[in-house]
Each structure stands twice: as structure tokens, then as C-alpha cells.
Design an enzyme around this catalytic site. Structure first.
Site, PDB file in Angstrom:
ATOM      1  N   GLU A 273      14.599  10.233   9.682  1.00 10.56           N
ATOM      2  CA  GLU A 273      15.394   9.180   9.045  1.00 10.56           C
ATOM      3  C   GLU A 273      15.422   7.954   9.960  1.00 10.56           C
ATOM      4  O   GLU A 273      15.892   8.073  11.090  1.00 10.56           O
ATOM      5  CB  GLU A 273      16.814   9.695   8.818  1.00 10.56           C
ATOM      6  CG  GLU A 273      17.661   8.788   7.957  1.00 10.56           C
ATOM      7  CD  GLU A 273      18.964   9.452   7.550  1.00 10.56           C
ATOM      8  OE1 GLU A 273      18.929  10.341   6.678  1.00 10.56           O
ATOM      9  OE2 GLU A 273      19.990   9.109   8.145  1.00 10.56           O
TER      10      GLU A 273
ATOM     11  N   HIS B 230      21.208   6.836   3.446  1.00 16.49           N
ATOM     12  CA  HIS B 230      22.331   7.589   4.021  1.00 16.49           C
ATOM     13  C   HIS B 230      23.662   6.875   3.703  1.00 16.49           C
ATOM     14  O   HIS B 230      24.387   6.450   4.592  1.00 16.49           O
ATOM     15  CB  HIS B 230      22.139   7.753   5.543  1.00 16.49           C
ATOM     16  CG  HIS B 230      22.909   8.895   6.133  1.00 16.49           C
ATOM     17  ND1 HIS B 230      22.436   9.668   7.160  1.00 16.49           N
ATOM     18  CD2 HIS B 230      24.147   9.386   5.861  1.00 16.49           C
ATOM     19  CE1 HIS B 230      23.333  10.578   7.485  1.00 16.49           C
ATOM     20  NE2 HIS B 230      24.386  10.429   6.712  1.00 16.49           N
TER      21      HIS B 230
ATOM     22  N   ARG C 263      21.591  16.741   4.747  1.00 18.47           N
ATOM     23  CA  ARG C 263      20.808  16.189   5.840  1.00 18.47           C
ATOM     24  C   ARG C 263      19.340  16.347   5.462  1.00 18.47           C
ATOM     25  O   ARG C 263      18.959  17.321   4.800  1.00 18.47           O
ATOM     26  CB  ARG C 263      21.073  16.944   7.151  1.00 18.47           C
ATOM     27  CG  ARG C 263      22.407  16.626   7.800  1.00 18.47           C
ATOM     28  CD  ARG C 263      22.426  15.219   8.395  1.00 18.47           C
ATOM     29  NE  ARG C 263      23.640  14.927   9.134  1.00 18.47           N
ATOM     30  CZ  ARG C 263      24.715  14.326   8.618  1.00 18.47           C
ATOM     31  NH1 ARG C 263      24.727  13.951   7.353  1.00 18.47           N
ATOM     32  NH2 ARG C 263      25.767  14.076   9.372  1.00 18.47           N
TER      33      ARG C 263
HETATM   34  C1  DGY Z   1      28.731  12.573   7.659  1.00 14.02           C
HETATM   35  O1  DGY Z   1      29.950  12.501   7.518  1.00 14.02           O
HETATM   36  O2  DGY Z   1      28.208  13.440   8.337  1.00 14.02           O
HETATM   37  C2  DGY Z   1      27.918  11.538   6.973  1.00 14.02           C
HETATM   38  O3  DGY Z   1      26.574  11.776   7.110  1.00 14.02           O
HETATM   39  C3  DGY Z   1      28.281  10.142   7.458  1.00 14.02           C
HETATM   40  O4  DGY Z   1      28.182  10.034   8.814  1.00 14.02           O
END
Ligand code: DGY
Length: 313
Positions: free
Chosen positions: A260, A279, A231
Site C-alpha cells: 500500500e 485506505h 488490510r
Molecule cells: C485502523 O483503524 O486500523 C484503520 O486502518 C485506520 O487507521
């Protein structure tokens, strides 16, 4: 036929098709006079909208929150549990595709794939020049994995196929993984100092917020590459810009940012030693379908008052 009202954000046609006719998909609307909140029997969080206690209090009929994705840092899970609302996610099925993408960014940063592509299309490419864009060797180098969970282990498996030396940092040592991948446990500082590539594959928690900031960049080799598939908030964005623009580290491959997306005028977007993707960690055809199916299984179970097959918290 009575259709069950569910509030969801931005669902793609495949999700709506697999849900079937039994559901009325209400728009994600958190405004003061939201009809969706008043009526919804469930939330589906597709593009990770924020869900917290005050929002759940305004949705009196919600029985389950079904998240598309494994990371639930945008959901206050404790607040949902306090209200007896289970939260589901989609663990497991995205590990391979996220690990593939980790390697895509390792290879793209190491071997100048993006700037090479731009150059090869440009009028400047008139002659094959063997001294051009000499990259870093990936095979045989050292990969430090921060977060050797399900995804991290898939990254380690791929690293073995690339003959890489694997270091890892986790809350706990994992002797089985050490044996399977010949992986060596390190403190975070030691991992940062020894790795040619540092891959962040940990979840975002209080503990991992800004895990990589100025002091951590100072530990890394100047030739090192940072890969972030977790993240954005695991990395201090300002410190990342300084590290890349001053040559404190050589490059970064980043799939997630904080915020983001980044504002379009953000200086990071101008750097040539940054490869940035929007992402896309789990964005592959089979994985996306599997994530949708798991989200729907959780939704159905929660609405029926049954235990969720994939439950968080
Ligand atoms: C997750 O699985 O958390 C990825 O970021 C995709 O949503």
C-alpha cells in the site's frame, strides 16, 4: 514550560492543535543518528510506521506507543510488552464509519458508480439507454461477513436494513449476533460459495494473512463481489488480479492493498471491475477527531505511568 518530546509521523494540524503546547513533536526519524529516537518519551504512530523491538531498543526513553487506528499489525505488540511499553489504539469509535465505507464499496461495485460517473461526464453519453451498465441488486442478496467483530457487526446491522441475508465466519460462533442480525454461521468455504458479496472485516494476523487466495476465489460464485476493508495482506494480490482479470469473480471493492499503495504501474490499477479507495475506512470528520482524542488520552496516560484507557495486548 518544559515540553514533552514525542516522536510522530505526519501529524495533521488538528492533531497538533488538540495535543496542545505541552508537547514537542519530533519528526519520525529512524536513521542511525536519530535525535528523535534518542529524546522521544513516546511514539505516536499516525500513518502506521513500523515499530518493532530493535526500534524500541534504540529509543531508551519511550514510555508508551500510541497508535491512531484500531489495527496494530504494524507494531510488534509482544516486543513492546516485553519492554514494559504499553501500546494504545482507538477501538470502537471507527466502527460505524468503516461499516458505512464497506457499504459504499458494496454499492459502488454493484451499481457501477465509478465507471458510471466517468461515462456520464464523457462525450460518449449522448442518449439515455436502459440497457446500459446493469448492475447487481444489493437489497435481498446474500452478504458473507468474514470477521464479525465490532466493525463486522455494524456491517451486519446495515445489511439488515438492506434486507440482505447475512452469513458470517468467525473463529467462534456468536449466538447473540446470530439472534440480533438473523445471521447464519458458515465455514469459510461455505460462506464463499453462498455469498453474493463477501466483506472482509477481520484484523490482519498470522491466521488471516493471504486468507483469500486462488483456492478461495475458486470457491466463490463467478457473479460474486469481494470487498476488503481490513488490510491488504488478507488478500493475495496476485490471485486477486487473476480472479478479476479472468472473470473468476465479477468485481472487487478494495480499500486496502498489499503493498500500500500499489506500484503505479500495477496491472490491478487498469481493471474496470475494481473500485479502489486509498485506505479511507475510518476517514470521516467526526471519527477522525474521535480517533485523535483517543490517541491523545492513551498518550497522556502512558506518559503519566497510568493504565491506558484503550490498551492492546
Ligand atoms: C485502523 O483503524 O486500523 C484503520 O486502518 C485506520 O487507521
Amino acid at each position: 514550560m518544559t515540553r514533552t518530546p514525542v516522536m510522530a509521523d505526519n501529524l495533521p494540524p488538528l492533531f497538533v492543535e488538540l495535543l496542545g503546547d505541552g508537547y514537542e513533536v519530533l519528526p519520525w526519524d529512524t536513521s542511525a543518528d536519530s535525535d528523535s529516537l534518542r529524546r522521544a518519551a513516546a511514539f505516536i504512530t499516525y500513518s502506521h510506521p513500523r515499530v518493532d523491538g530493535p526500534l524500541l531498543d534504540r529509543a531508551p526513553n519511550v514510555k508508551v506507543v500510541s497508535n491512531h487506528g484500531v489495527g496494530v499489525d504494524h507494531i510488534d505488540v509482544a516486543a513492546a510488552v516485553e519492554r514494559n511499553i504499553p501500546v494504545g489504539n482507538t477501538p470502537g469509535c471507527l466502527d460505524g464509519s468503516t461499516a458505512d465505507m464497506t457499504f459504499a464499496l458494496i454499492l459502488a461495485t454493484a451499481r457501477n458508480i465509478v465507471i458510471g460517473d466517468h461515462y456520464a461526464r464523457s462525450p460518449e453519453f449522448t442518449l439515455y439507454d436502459p440497457s446500459l451498465m446493469i448492475g447487481k441488486e444489493v437489497h435481498g442478496s446474500t452478504l458473507g461477513i468474514v470477521g464479525l467483530g465490532r466493525i463486522g457487526k455494524q456491517v451486519a446491522r446495515r445489511a439488515c436494513a438492506f434486507d440482505m441475508r447475512v452469513l458470517y465466519h468467525n473463529r467462534r460462533r456468536d449466538p447473540a449476533a446470530e439472534a440480533e442480525f438473523n445471521a447464519e454461521f458458515r465455514t469459510l468455504d461455505d460462506l464463499l460459495a453462498e455469498s453474493d458479496f463477501v466483506a472482509l472485516n477481520c484484523p490482519l494476523t498470522e491466521e488471516t494473512t493471504n486468507l483469500i487466495s486462488t483456492p478461495q476465489f475458486e470457491q466463490m460464485q463467478r457473479s460474486a463481489v469481494l470487498i476488503n476493508m481490513s488490510r491488504g495482506a488478507v488478500v493475495d494480490t496476485d490471485a486477486l488480479y487473476v480472479a478479476l482479470s479472468t472473470g473468476r469473480i465479477a468485481a472487487a471493492g478494495i480499500d486496502v492493498t498489499q503493498p500500500e499503495p500499489l506500484p503505479r504501474e500495477h496491472p490491478l490499477l487498469k481493471l474496470r471491475n475494481l473500485v479502489l479507495t486509498p485506505h479511507l475506512g475510518s476517514a470521516s470528520d467526526r471519527t477522525r477527531r474521535c480517533m485523535i482524542e483517543m490517541s491523545i488520552e492513551n498518550l497522556r496516560a502512558g506518559l503519566a505511568g497510568q493504565p491506558l484507557p484503550y490498551r492492546v495486548g
